[in-house]
Enzyme design. Structure first.
Site, short mmCIF file in Angstrom:
data_model
loop_
_atom_site.label_atom_id
_atom_site.label_comp_id
_atom_site.label_asym_id
_atom_site.label_seq_id
_atom_site.Cartn_x
_atom_site.Cartn_y
_atom_site.Cartn_z
N GLY A 9 0.82 -1.21 0.00
CA GLY A 9 0.00 0.00 0.00
C GLY A 9 0.85 1.25 0.00
O GLY A 9 0.44 2.30 0.50
N ILE A 14 -1.51 5.72 4.46
CA ILE A 14 -0.63 5.27 5.55
C ILE A 14 0.60 4.56 4.99
O ILE A 14 1.71 4.73 5.50
CB ILE A 14 -1.40 4.35 6.51
CG1 ILE A 14 -2.51 5.14 7.22
CG2 ILE A 14 -0.46 3.73 7.54
CD1 ILE A 14 -3.47 4.27 8.02
N TYR A 153 -16.36 -4.56 5.61
CA TYR A 153 -15.07 -3.99 6.03
C TYR A 153 -14.75 -4.37 7.47
O TYR A 153 -13.67 -4.90 7.76
CB TYR A 153 -15.10 -2.48 5.88
CG TYR A 153 -13.83 -1.79 6.34
CD1 TYR A 153 -12.66 -1.92 5.61
CD2 TYR A 153 -13.82 -1.02 7.51
CE1 TYR A 153 -11.49 -1.29 6.03
CE2 TYR A 153 -12.65 -0.39 7.93
CZ TYR A 153 -11.50 -0.53 7.19
OH TYR A 153 -10.34 0.09 7.61
#
Length: 259
Positions: A9, A14, A153
């Site tokens: 990511g 982040i 989620y």
């Protein structure tokens, strides 16, 4: 001492903040993402999860010091299951052998304070059983309704937090001298949350769901600093901890309850 970190990511949010922080500190970072990364893969695909390991091994010369698994989705769709749970676990398990030569191997993943929200028990059970076809099928059903779609989620994050707790003290992790932990952020101001925080009305609605009495919504750098420490040589004894960096949401929601 310069260390080699793998950060998934890494192209935004982040993950990007963590990769930049580690690079600023003089470490080598192998970034992984869908695009704009050293290794470009789609973690919803089993073939790409395998390729992730192969390409990281090639770029790292067969050895790394730490895994920082950040890549995730916050959408009420089945793909979230593939990235947030199966992609996350495959990243950590797949890259774990590359930590064997490090004098201070470390691994950390990203959960969420949404793991405290209501979830779908059937989906969580399929995830923890490692049954991806069943989990995706359940997510397809949940995604058909706006209310149940919102459970996807939190369910992936609840399952991942449990996986961390169940795995960290095992011979493969703690027994091999590898601290395995996770962080659980609250609302972080990243591209992922941009649509939820672009008006004061939306922010207030989010505050009702995710109370953050300490300093409110956070920047990605806040989580990056914690991830960097968990993946550092200094972290020698944290094992299986899910650390809430959430401005107090955990405290407000769970009160006296602890792990």
């Amino acid at each position: 001492m310069t260390r080699t970190y793998v950060v998934t990511g890494s192209a935004s949010g982040i993950g990007k903040a963590t990769a930049e922080l580690l690079t600023e500190r003089g470490h080598r970072v192998i970034g992984v993402d869908l695009h704009d990364a050293d290794v470009e893969v789609d973690l919803t695909l089993a073939s790409d999860r395998a390729r992730l390991v192969t390409e990281v091994a090639e770029k790292a010369g067969g050895a790394i010091d730490a895994i920082v698994a950040v890549a995730g989705l916050a959408l009420p769709v089945p793909k979230t299951v593939g990235v947030n749970y199966f992609g996350m676990v495959a990243t950590l398990e797949g890259l774990r052998p590359l930590l064997a030569g490090s004098p201070a191997p470390r691994a950390v993943g990203v959960s969420s304070m949404a793991s405290l929200h209501p979830n779908d028990a059937e989906l969580v059970d399929h995830l923890l059983a490692g049954d991806e076809p069943a989990a995706l099928a359940r997510a397809e059903i949940l995604a058909k309704d706006e209310q149940t779609g919102g459970l996807i989620y939190g369910s992936t994050k609840a399952a991942f937090s449990r996986w961390i707790r169940r795995s960290a003290a095992s011979p493969e992790w703690a027994g091999a001298g590898i601290p395995l932990n996770a962080v659980a952020p609250g609302v972080i101001l990243t591209p992922m949350t941009a649509d939820l925080t672009d008006t004061e009305e939306k922010r207030e609605a989010l505050r009702q769901m995710v109370p953050m009495p300490l300093n409110g919504f956070a920047e990605a750098s806040t989580v990056a600093a914690l991830l960097a420490w968990l993946a550092s040589e200094e972290n020698t004894h944290l094992c299986g901890q899910v650390i809430f960096v959430d401005g107090g949401s955990d405290v407000v929601i769970r009160g006296d309850s602890t792990w």
